[in-house]
Enzyme design. Structure first.
Site, PDB file in Angstrom:
ATOM      1  N   ASN A 151      -1.034   1.950  17.288  1.00 17.32           N
ATOM      2  CA  ASN A 151      -1.538   3.269  17.707  1.00 17.32           C
ATOM      3  C   ASN A 151      -0.448   4.339  17.608  1.00 17.32           C
ATOM      4  O   ASN A 151      -0.239   5.131  18.522  1.00 17.32           O
ATOM      5  CB  ASN A 151      -2.134   3.232  19.100  1.00 17.32           C
ATOM      6  CG  ASN A 151      -3.562   2.710  19.111  1.00 17.32           C
ATOM      7  OD1 ASN A 151      -3.841   1.686  19.742  1.00 17.32           O
ATOM      8  ND2 ASN A 151      -4.468   3.357  18.408  1.00 17.32           N
ATOM      9  N   SER A 152       0.264   4.308  16.495  1.00 21.63           N
ATOM     10  CA  SER A 152       1.345   5.232  16.128  1.00 21.63           C
ATOM     11  C   SER A 152       2.590   5.085  16.999  1.00 21.63           C
ATOM     12  O   SER A 152       3.457   5.957  16.989  1.00 21.63           O
ATOM     13  CB  SER A 152       0.882   6.696  16.086  1.00 21.63           C
ATOM     14  OG  SER A 152       0.786   7.273  17.352  1.00 21.63           O
ATOM     15  N   LYS A 204      -3.889   5.735  -3.182  1.00 21.94           N
ATOM     16  CA  LYS A 204      -4.973   6.565  -2.671  1.00 21.94           C
ATOM     17  C   LYS A 204      -5.233   7.751  -3.592  1.00 21.94           C
ATOM     18  O   LYS A 204      -4.333   8.186  -4.321  1.00 21.94           O
ATOM     19  CB  LYS A 204      -4.648   7.007  -1.248  1.00 21.94           C
ATOM     20  CG  LYS A 204      -4.364   5.795  -0.342  1.00 21.94           C
ATOM     21  CD  LYS A 204      -4.048   6.184   1.065  1.00 21.94           C
ATOM     22  CE  LYS A 204      -3.704   4.965   1.892  1.00 21.94           C
ATOM     23  NZ  LYS A 204      -2.341   4.442   1.579  1.00 21.94           N
ATOM     24  N   TYR A 263       2.674  10.243   0.594  1.00 20.68           N
ATOM     25  CA  TYR A 263       3.883   9.724   1.227  1.00 20.68           C
ATOM     26  C   TYR A 263       5.125  10.241   0.497  1.00 20.68           C
ATOM     27  O   TYR A 263       5.545   9.703  -0.526  1.00 20.68           O
ATOM     28  CB  TYR A 263       3.874   8.201   1.243  1.00 20.68           C
ATOM     29  CG  TYR A 263       2.685   7.581   1.947  1.00 20.68           C
ATOM     30  CD1 TYR A 263       1.952   8.290   2.889  1.00 20.68           C
ATOM     31  CD2 TYR A 263       2.292   6.275   1.661  1.00 20.68           C
ATOM     32  CE1 TYR A 263       0.858   7.726   3.528  1.00 20.68           C
ATOM     33  CE2 TYR A 263       1.199   5.699   2.298  1.00 20.68           C
ATOM     34  CZ  TYR A 263       0.488   6.429   3.220  1.00 20.68           C
ATOM     35  OH  TYR A 263      -0.597   5.865   3.851  1.00 20.68           O
ATOM     36  N   ASP A 303       0.841  -1.199   0.000  1.00 26.17           N
ATOM     37  CA  ASP A 303       0.000   0.000   0.000  1.00 26.17           C
ATOM     38  C   ASP A 303       0.872   1.244   0.000  1.00 26.17           C
ATOM     39  O   ASP A 303       1.823   1.350   0.768  1.00 26.17           O
ATOM     40  CB  ASP A 303      -0.913   0.024   1.226  1.00 26.17           C
ATOM     41  CG  ASP A 303      -1.664   1.339   1.335  1.00 26.17           C
ATOM     42  OD1 ASP A 303      -2.600   1.550   0.526  1.00 26.17           O
ATOM     43  OD2 ASP A 303      -1.301   2.162   2.193  1.00 26.17           O
ATOM     44  N   LEU A 358       2.167   0.826  21.311  1.00 26.97           N
ATOM     45  CA  LEU A 358       1.992  -0.621  21.444  1.00 26.97           C
ATOM     46  C   LEU A 358       3.188  -1.394  20.896  1.00 26.97           C
ATOM     47  O   LEU A 358       3.269  -2.608  21.067  1.00 26.97           O
ATOM     48  CB  LEU A 358       0.703  -1.073  20.761  1.00 26.97           C
ATOM     49  CG  LEU A 358      -0.585  -0.633  21.464  1.00 26.97           C
ATOM     50  CD1 LEU A 358      -1.805  -1.013  20.644  1.00 26.97           C
ATOM     51  CD2 LEU A 358      -0.675  -1.247  22.859  1.00 26.97           C
ATOM     52  N   ALA A 359       4.101  -0.685  20.262  1.00 26.41           N
ATOM     53  CA  ALA A 359       5.360  -1.301  19.837  1.00 26.41           C
ATOM     54  C   ALA A 359       6.462  -1.050  20.868  1.00 26.41           C
ATOM     55  O   ALA A 359       7.232  -1.947  21.210  1.00 26.41           O
ATOM     56  CB  ALA A 359       5.787  -0.763  18.478  1.00 26.41           C
TER      57      ALA A 359
END
Length: 349
Positions: A242-243, A88, A62, A57, A246-247
């Protein structure tokens, strides 16, 4: 979890669009936050292909076209019959003076500015420009990019929807799909509410939803995801971390929703991390795999800017997670009790 393939269906013909359950998000290839050399971008894409990833994607935003241009080099090496590609529409890139460049979070970008345009002509212009940059007309899916209010406000969203439905934007997408030039249409957004609104207006095949169905957020379970199941609409889940938080876990400087994480989110992540540690499971693995427990979610697409990050994503995706982890997260009130989990889905629950 195996690197399997699922199908997103074209709502008009029910023809399948094949998606590996782990995809590749190409925002980092546009020099997101830091400059990336061309050779490193190509090595990263080659590592993704070698790992078995077949869904890629990208978007004009970008790097103001740089991601699409870098993708074009890789597409010449990849088997066109085996890969699935999405980009997109709705952001047209125009030449401009240096002071007008709109790089947002991207560095070392071309001298372009972004103009939002969801009219008939704007959609076709955006699509044709992407074809030129990608060097191929074999684009499988087109997503309306950031048509939602986001940081621009409700009037921005209402104006975009007016352009889409009253000024021909949706008609342009439908004509491209009906002519077989693309296989599926949808929206790439940061809010699930706009997706639900779009489904109330017209036929869409799927949505690329960033960060709104994660270990930290399950509100789409109330109405949106059940509607997707009912309508056979697929979800591509971007931003599973969540940007960032969570990493990384609740470390100093952890980011949530593109901003420094507030204390209540930091505490929630600490609690999630404690349960994961009790099951000898990295938080990042639980975060990446959790969304795929829902039948509407076809794939997750974390980004990567190096071959090593690609290999790490694959290893995280394939990490075995014990069933007890999910049940403990529910019993501790850290995820909703009605949230389907990957193991439960495998068992047909």
């Amino acid at each position: 979890m195996k690197l399997a393939t699922k199908n997103l269906l074209n709502q008009r013909t029910q023809s399948p669009v094949a998606l590996t359950q782990l995809g590749f998000g190409a925002a980092p290839l546009g020099n997101l936050y830091r400059k990336l050399e061309d050779r490193d971008a190509q090595a990263t894409l080659d590592a993704a292909w070698a790992s078995g990833i077949r869904y890629f994607d990208t978007a004009p935003q970008y790097g103001l076209g740089r991601s699409e241009l870098r993708m074009s080099d890789a597409l010449r090496r990849f088997d066109s019959d085996a890969r699935t590609l999405s980009t997109k529409v709705g952001r047209v890139l125009k030449d401009c003076a240096p002071s007008e460049v709109t790089p947002e979070a991207f560095v070392d970008v071309p001298q372009k500015r972004i103009v939002f345009d969801f009219t008939y002509d704007g959609i076709l212009r955006s699509y044709e420009d992407s074809i030129a940059r990608l060097g191929t007309d074999q684009i499988d899916m087109l997503f309306l990019h950031d048509i939602d209010a986001g940081t621009h406000g409700q009037s921005f969203e209402d104006n975009n929807l007016h352009q889409l439905f009253s000024q021909g934007g949706y008609r342009a997408l439908s004509e491209l799909r009906d002519a077989g030039k693309i296989s599926a249409i949808g929206a790439g957004v940061n809010t699930w509410q706009i997706c639900e609104r779009l489904l109330g207006e017209a036929d869409f095949d799927g949505f690329l939803l960033a960060g709104r169905y994660t270990l930290l957020e399950q509100d789409p379970l109330d109405s949106f995801l059940p509607l997707c199941v009912k309508r056979d609409v697929g979800i591509i889940l971007g931003g599973p971390y969540n940007s960032g938080i969570l990493a990384t876990g609740a470390v100093d400087g952890a980011r949530y929703d593109y901003a420094p994480a507030p204390e209540n989110i930091l505490q929630r992540v600490r609690e999630l991390s404690d349960v994961c540690a009790a099951h000898d499971t990295p938080l990042i693995a639980a975060a990446l795999q959790f969304p795929l427990g829902h039948t509407a979610v076809q794939t997750v697409i974390p980004g990567a800017s190096t071959p090593e990050e690609v290999r790490q994503n694959v290893a995280i995706f394939e990490t075995s997670i014990p069933a007890g982890l999910w049940s403990d997260l529910k019993s501790e009130g850290l995820i909703r009790p009605d949230a389907p989990t990957p193991l439960a889905a495998d068992q047909g629950a």
